[in-house]
Design an enzyme around this catalytic site. Sequence first.
Site, PDB file in Angstrom:
ATOM      1  N   CYS A  16      15.107  43.353  44.738  1.00  7.04           N
ATOM      2  CA  CYS A  16      16.215  43.259  45.902  1.00  7.04           C
ATOM      3  C   CYS A  16      17.324  42.901  45.162  1.00  7.04           C
ATOM      4  CB  CYS A  16      15.815  42.631  47.153  1.00  7.04           C
ATOM      5  SG  CYS A  16      15.901  40.761  46.931  1.00  7.04           S
ATOM      6  N   CYS A  19      17.780  39.257  44.398  1.00  6.53           N
ATOM      7  CA  CYS A  19      17.301  39.051  43.061  1.00  6.53           C
ATOM      8  C   CYS A  19      18.439  39.198  41.834  1.00  6.53           C
ATOM      9  CB  CYS A  19      16.121  39.966  42.511  1.00  6.53           C
ATOM     10  SG  CYS A  19      14.513  39.205  43.548  1.00  6.53           S
ATOM     11  N   ASP A 457      59.312  41.844  45.714  1.00  8.31           N
ATOM     12  CA  ASP A 457      60.368  41.921  44.629  1.00  8.31           C
ATOM     13  C   ASP A 457      61.358  43.082  44.800  1.00  8.31           C
ATOM     14  OD1 ASP A 457      61.731  40.960  42.347  1.00  8.31           O
ATOM     15  OD2 ASP A 457      60.698  42.580  41.276  1.00  8.31           O
ATOM     16  N   ASP A 676      57.877  37.986  37.769  1.00  9.30           N
ATOM     17  CA  ASP A 676      57.044  37.800  38.748  1.00  9.30           C
ATOM     18  C   ASP A 676      55.696  37.065  38.439  1.00  9.30           C
ATOM     19  OD1 ASP A 676      59.080  39.210  40.194  1.00  9.30           O
ATOM     20  OD2 ASP A 676      58.024  41.113  39.626  1.00  9.30           O
TER      21      ASP A 676
END
Length: 778
Positions: A16, A19, A457, A676
């Site tokens: 599954c 896992c 910005d 930035d």
Amino acid sequence: MSAPATTELRVTGMTCNNCARKVTEAAQKTAGVHSVSVSVTAEHASVRWNSAAAKNIPAVLAAISRAGFAAKELPAGDAAAESSRQNRWQWNLILGLAVTGALMIGEWVFGLALQPWFQWLAFALAGVVQIFCGAQFYAGAWRQLKVGESNMDTLVALGSTTAFGYSAWALLSGAGGHVFFMEAAAIISLVSTGHWLEARVSDQASGALKSLLNLAPQTARRIQVAASTAAKSFDIRSFKPVAPAQPVEVEVPVADLKIDDRIALRPGDRVPVDGLVLEGESAVDEAMLTGESVPADKNPGGELFAGTVNLNGRLVMRVTATGEATALAHIIAAVQRAQTSRADIQRLGDRISNVFVPVIVVIALAAGLWWGLAPASANHVHDFLARFFWHAHAPAGLAAGFIIASAVLIVACPCAMGLATPAAIMASANSAARRGILIRDGVALEKAGGITAVIFDKTGTLTVGKPEVTAIGAPNSGTARFDSRSVHAGLEPGAPLALAAALARNSTHPISQAIAKISAEKVEIADWKEIRGAGVEGKVKLPDGGWQTARLGSLRWLKESGALLTAGEPFIAEWSGQGATIVGLAMETKLLGLFAVRDIVKAGAAKVVKQLRQQGFKTYLVTGDNALTAAGIAKQVGIAPENVFAEVRPEQKAEFVKKLQVAGERVAFVGDGINDAPALTQADLGIAVSRASDIAREAADIILLKSEIEAVPEALGLARATLRTIRQNLFWAFFYNSLGVPLAALGFISPIFCAAAMGFSDLIVIGNALRLLRWRQK
């Protein structure tokens, strides 16, 4: 820089997605591992390393083995063949349901449950199901037991063995009574059905990734000169020159392409690798990569990306990137990383899942002993509660203890808790990729869902990012509108315009590039350097042989450097009020000139800000420009004056973000430049637009492949929807187990119903997550 190396592994023992999470976590903890992508249905794991030198395959195999799963390295090219194992649950489904159906018909339709011959037949058929269909569950439970762990396989193996073991004892010992071979077969069959359905539904969730993987073609038409004719430049028989060989198109595997190879693209061809257009004009469909439906026009010099489609013209391109260095490979890696990542909210489910199985085993044992050793007490409680729930035929006798224990073991579903978060993240990452939104990982998605404030910005984010010089001015001389012709016509050697253009020429900043275009004249500049967020400066040689420092940049920086700006105030006031950015040129303290640079506000910027406000976000504008320019831009897009912050240095942008965070806001920063990067890192969520610098993209949590910012509200809205879906899934998982386990322990639901309910709970979680694929911004 070389692309990260990749190792393909075959991993067995996974039943599954829980896992898969364990395998991913185990491999990810190995030193040198960059990222891990695991497929349960294909029994396959792809491990990407930080570099070829960091590759340590034995360490990864050992880590996966310690987690309770077997792994081995696959030879190159074998990874695709493993996908044929996706139907491995189908044989369990066919055999198990056939046996279970036959036994149900015998017991429920023909009433043969107590006939000895039918019980022996049931013993044989259920035994086949236990051995062949149950092998995966028993093997998985044993592997987990060897490493001191437990999982859903443990519960299924114990539950089915309890029902089958008791029935076999009752039949072989001659104790008589009802046997439960049908229930034992039904448990394995129905759980296998759930896994089969889960695999099919999970495939839908990863559809965008599969589409991306199939975008790049396998071959390309390389333009080359045939070797037999390329060497001939002179005919030795006639002593006459031979015309040079004409280039030919040769179809070659994409893996054979190298940098600077020339590729021919016909209409309808998919672009095999990244490159630049050398010849031809055409429209190219980039929708799958960027989510942009309008084809992009391509001319010589234009960029082409692997996986895009050439629509209506012949192009010749030069290869600039291949393999994992292409933009498509980076996008695929980002989607894989997002799909296999874990959000912080998942830790709650993980902690509960880790102790869930042992607790359920204890509850099942206690309930079995209660029903087996004190049936009167158990039946009394059952009958009392039946008045509030429903009347059920509770098992009786010694068999009751085994059947109740089996029901408790089967109804409990740790998978639902394990799937709650990763299923939603997988679906959301794929949904975002289809819209041209790349999400770094599950943590970024979770952070995006909790954002309260968005900071923009200005340049390149709210504006187009292609500024132009609108006006120039000299102190006290007013303004003079100009075009490139009049400017160049009036320049003299050493004039301020030539000096400004020379200073700006080496900078990549959009404003610098705009100023650099006003003059092609060269001016000797020494010790040139760029001051981040301020401007550029360099030494200029004077007629007397001396040197002085010339500066081109923001008015704030020039003022701090000692320049006198008073004489230029009329020019500054006039153009700042119109939203232009004012750049000054100074020699030491003397102001030589002023430049009004305007950038057009993006067409959809105002709509984006309005949508964000309607969604409840606070919006801010932070820029290094002066206050008048910032106020003019803010007014155009609809940001409140009190939320506008001007003349902010790059490092101060990060401090401003921190200030809002201290005030209790969860901040998203939208930017595109090197300046930035600190703010993108400091923000709770960093969003980089498509044209962002590499540094900005590296610092961002979300990258918008579309060139416009319309995707910002969409990205935040999708993140909120994802977080809401995760919470819904976790609630359902806890609710289901909190309700199902007591009902099974009290005898209200049978093992067959429990097996069906367990698979159904997984489907509810996955189905709820799949709704994100159809999510639309309101």
